[in-house]
Design a protein around this motif. Sequence first.
Motif, PDB file in Angstrom:
ATOM      1  N   UNK A 181      -4.555   9.730   0.685  1.00 12.35           N
ATOM      2  CA  UNK A 181      -3.312   8.667   0.818  1.00 12.35           C
ATOM      3  C   UNK A 181      -2.297   9.347   1.372  1.00 12.35           C
ATOM      4  N   UNK A 182      -1.899  10.161   0.845  1.00 10.94           N
ATOM      5  CA  UNK A 182      -0.548  11.009   1.291  1.00 10.94           C
ATOM      6  C   UNK A 182      -0.510  11.332   2.612  1.00 10.94           C
ATOM      7  N   UNK A 183      -1.637  11.833   2.983  1.00 12.80           N
ATOM      8  CA  UNK A 183      -1.854  12.169   4.450  1.00 12.80           C
ATOM      9  C   UNK A 183      -2.183  11.235   5.429  1.00 12.80           C
ATOM     10  N   UNK A 184      -2.195   9.869   5.052  1.00 13.33           N
ATOM     11  CA  UNK A 184      -2.402   8.718   5.949  1.00 13.33           C
ATOM     12  C   UNK A 184      -3.770   8.924   6.539  1.00 13.33           C
ATOM     13  N   UNK A 185      -4.832   9.073   5.639  1.00  9.95           N
ATOM     14  CA  UNK A 185      -6.137   8.823   6.493  1.00  9.95           C
ATOM     15  C   UNK A 185      -6.770   7.330   6.486  1.00  9.95           C
ATOM     16  N   UNK A 210       1.743   6.597   3.898  1.00 13.64           N
ATOM     17  CA  UNK A 210       2.895   6.658   4.827  1.00 13.64           C
ATOM     18  C   UNK A 210       2.778   5.060   5.514  1.00 13.64           C
ATOM     19  N   UNK A 211       4.145   4.484   5.687  1.00 12.85           N
ATOM     20  CA  UNK A 211       3.907   3.002   5.990  1.00 12.85           C
ATOM     21  C   UNK A 211       3.081   2.668   7.529  1.00 12.85           C
ATOM     22  N   UNK A 246       0.751  -1.083   0.003  1.00 10.20           N
ATOM     23  CA  UNK A 246      -0.060   0.184  -0.015  1.00 10.20           C
ATOM     24  C   UNK A 246       0.829   1.246  -0.139  1.00 10.20           C
ATOM     25  N   UNK A 247       1.955   1.222   0.945  1.00 12.31           N
ATOM     26  CA  UNK A 247       2.740   2.336   0.848  1.00 12.31           C
ATOM     27  C   UNK A 247       3.355   2.658  -0.612  1.00 12.31           C
ATOM     28  N   UNK A 248       3.855   1.646  -1.308  1.00 12.35           N
ATOM     29  CA  UNK A 248       4.310   1.715  -2.629  1.00 12.35           C
ATOM     30  C   UNK A 248       3.219   2.221  -3.716  1.00 12.35           C
ATOM     31  N   UNK A 249       1.852   1.604  -3.695  1.00 15.05           N
ATOM     32  CA  UNK A 249       1.051   1.914  -4.736  1.00 15.05           C
ATOM     33  C   UNK A 249       0.356   3.160  -4.313  1.00 15.05           C
ATOM     34  N   UNK A 307       0.437   4.265   8.682  1.00 14.38           N
ATOM     35  CA  UNK A 307      -0.778   4.299   8.519  1.00 14.38           C
ATOM     36  C   UNK A 307      -0.970   2.892   7.544  1.00 14.38           C
ATOM     37  N   UNK A 308      -0.342   2.631   6.803  1.00 14.13           N
ATOM     38  CA  UNK A 308      -0.598   1.479   5.943  1.00 14.13           C
ATOM     39  C   UNK A 308      -0.715   0.149   6.753  1.00 14.13           C
ATOM     40  N   UNK A 309       0.012   0.239   7.622  1.00 16.01           N
ATOM     41  CA  UNK A 309       0.349  -0.875   8.451  1.00 16.01           C
ATOM     42  C   UNK A 309      -1.068  -0.829   9.481  1.00 16.01           C
ATOM     43  N   UNK A 310      -1.455   0.146  10.136  1.00 17.91           N
ATOM     44  CA  UNK A 310      -2.486   0.456  10.801  1.00 17.91           C
ATOM     45  C   UNK A 310      -4.064  -0.215  10.219  1.00 17.91           C
ATOM     46  N   UNK A 311      -4.146   0.161   8.867  1.00 19.13           N
ATOM     47  CA  UNK A 311      -5.155  -0.196   8.136  1.00 19.13           C
ATOM     48  C   UNK A 311      -5.209  -1.802   7.949  1.00 19.13           C
ATOM     49  N   UNK A 312      -4.021  -2.279   7.449  1.00 16.92           N
ATOM     50  CA  UNK A 312      -3.715  -3.992   7.415  1.00 16.92           C
ATOM     51  C   UNK A 312      -4.081  -4.332   8.567  1.00 16.92           C
ATOM     52  N   UNK A 313      -3.675  -4.003   9.717  1.00 10.92           N
ATOM     53  CA  UNK A 313      -3.899  -4.673  11.150  1.00 10.92           C
ATOM     54  C   UNK A 313      -5.363  -4.742  11.395  1.00 10.92           C
ATOM     55  N   UNK A 314      -6.103  -3.414  11.086  1.00  7.74           N
ATOM     56  CA  UNK A 314      -7.761  -3.539  11.044  1.00  7.74           C
ATOM     57  C   UNK A 314      -8.228  -4.551  10.409  1.00  7.74           C
ATOM     58  N   UNK A 315      -7.789  -4.607   9.153  1.00  4.97           N
ATOM     59  CA  UNK A 315      -8.458  -5.766   8.102  1.00  4.97           C
ATOM     60  C   UNK A 315      -8.058  -6.992   8.671  1.00  4.97           C
ATOM     61  N   UNK A 316      -7.179  -7.252   9.169  1.00  2.00           N
ATOM     62  CA  UNK A 316      -6.540  -8.751  10.045  1.00  2.00           C
ATOM     63  C   UNK A 316      -7.328  -8.830  10.922  1.00  2.00           C
ATOM     64  N   UNK A 317      -7.763  -7.852  11.786  1.00  2.00           N
ATOM     65  CA  UNK A 317      -8.355  -8.087  12.940  1.00  2.00           C
ATOM     66  C   UNK A 317      -9.680  -8.406  12.907  1.00  2.00           C
TER      67      UNK A 317
END
Lengths: 357, 424
Positions: free
Chosen positions: B282-286, B186-187, B179-182, B189-199
């Motif tokens: 995305x750039x602002x990590x929403x 910011x990493x 997500x950071x790359x695409x 923020x992307x990790x936080x989103x992924x963790x929410x999905x994983x949870x």
Amino acid sequence: MRRVFNGAQAVLCATAAGLVFLQTGGVQGTEVLDHPGRAMFSATAAITTWLAVSAVLMCLVLWLDRGATSPLDFLRKVAAPTVVPMMGYGLLGVLLAVVWLGGLGIGAVFLVVVPLLVARWTLSLYEAERNAQAATMRAFIQVIETKDLYTRGHSERVSEGVGMLGRHLDLTEDRQSALEHAGLLHDVGKVGVPTSIIRKPGRLDDSEMDAIRLHPARGVELIGNIPFLEEVKSAVLHHHEKYDGTGYPAGLSGQNIPYFARIIGIVDAFDCLTSTRSYRPARGVEETLQILLQDRYTHFDPDLVDAFVDVIRTQGWKAAAAEQPQPDSSVEASIDHDDLSLGSGGGASGSAAGPGV
Amino acid sequence: MADSEGLEVRRLGSGAVIILAGSVLGLAALAITARRGISEWPYALTFGLLIAIGEMVQFRVDRSRNRAPIATSAALGYAVLRGPELAIPPDVAQVIAVTAMATLGGVLPRVIAGMRWDIVVSCRRVLSVACASAVFAAVTPADLSWSGSWKDAWPLTGAMLLAVLGAATMDALIGAGQATEKYNQPFPAALRDEVVVAARIGMAMAISGVLLASGTSLLGLWGPPLVVVPLFLTQFAFRRFASAQRTYRTTVRSMARSTEIAGFSSAGQNARTASLAVALGYDLGLRPDRLEALEYAALLSGVGQLALADPSPGGASLLRSRGERQQAAEIGASIIERSGVLDHVAEIVRHSNDPYRQGRANNSDIPVESGIVNVALAYEQLVGESGGQSPDKAMESIGLGIGAEYDPVVVESLRRVIGRGFRF
């Protein structure tokens, strides 16, 4: 009363299921792990019994309660769609028992409950999403109707009217909701018609009429990307076709007009006639039904008109609310594009109602 | 052009690494398994079949991730099998080999039928399943099995949960990197989103996998049918939800196009504004839900004009007076509020025409999204079809309005987004 019934039903179902379980040689305790095949067989038989007894009891109660509901109807509408999920969750119960026996004890509940909760959560998401869509479309339609004070609430009423007729015609659930969507959205293309034309009180000239005739195509342009059933789009496109082929945009006639479009055409005309216009007050319901009956064959599908008149006479109609402005007496008599009244019934000439009349 | 090509290559970048890692791992595992011979082949076949079917019936949950919950549950389940029925637990190499082969077997029919498929996502699963299998093998003593006693069952379940947790962590890290790359998110923020999905979804898939493994370990091949029926039911419920969500999104987009049909905006203007607003978001990590509201707000920011009498020339709302624009924003917000479900969107639209100095600078209740929509609208007006300025010139004009008209944080973000080669 309901709770007592549910409790009693559960007891009866469980008794029957238990008996079947024992009869089919169900194994108990840790023996299950040694004879999984036998355990599975009797468990499945028990679940099936439970469902069957439950269905029979429900049929019985509905029959006693209402009398009119036929057991077959209940089986088709309620029992058939739920039998696979019920079986599935029954099997999940068996798994709960197995994992419990496997040594996990009460911890097994956690493993089983999580997938169940997720299934529930998903269903609630689905409901929420559908409701959100319906609400958003309604709000949007209201915006388009702000262009014309006299058509306020029209789309909602048409949606309701086609809903009543659709239920009378016994459509499947999918098509019923598609029909209601189509009723709600049939005039969405009016957003592309200049407000000055829509609000113009006097007679419309040819170019203005042409601009209005574009609205079905505009509507389809707007909703074309939404994955509705094809029937919704064809209904939006053809709701101004007439049975004798004098409508627009394609001049289709008779059964060539899509089914949903024929339904919406009737309800659309009915709602227009029963609402106030700048040049005339609202007509009464019975008077309007007479107009529809007179115009069957020329404007509408005769069978559908009969069905609609039936529905309105038995269920009644909530006419346009009193919030509409009074007709403006200074405006010269004219008719707008939706006003289909013709000949003796309406009193206005039909020249503006469609091409080639 | 050169910029966008660079962007494409970069986009393939991490995907290529993931595909490479997945296929090397899969091939190596296959070679090891072929040399050692396959153990417990009925189980390998059953789980392989489940994975392949799950892969075949995969679907998209939201805009970018396509997921196959049944395939994931089955693969995780296979990785943590251990029981009285299974004399030799499947070893790590075999788990990876079966997962990789079955995934290929499931993807191929989709490729042939011309349906959506994404080998990167499938490779991500191979990697995370490998991780689960390795963790499980590392923490479980060889003699631990479902003996019917809680002393064995609890540590075994714990090891299973630890293994699936390992898989989830792996997947979240890879996903966040992608997500950071695409999206240049910011990493963290992307990790936080992924963790929410994983949870949410991830946990359900993992628990179903554990359930599948326990049932199979205890009952042998009677286990999978017990778990698979409810798994499929959940999957179908999810598919229905996904399609309802898609319908809703297209509905909002279509409704937004009404301003174009009514002549208030030029063709594609709403979509362009929304794509820029989302890039800024995305750039602002929403968070994803706020990104969605932002997209809707950018799309719908013009609907208030529908209630005004005549279209403005060329659909350029910048040409209107401020009073008119703010009136349109207010009407638009009240229209959106009427739906009763998009309250946050209405709030964003309401303030989307407020100048920064009179709005957000003094009132922290106004969401940053309003500032984003304001800047995106302005940039689109300058660079899009009706404006036709060069990006540099537009940046200069917008730069003149920093602090007075535009939110400095958002303008800075716009500078970054444009600098990376963003084009409508």
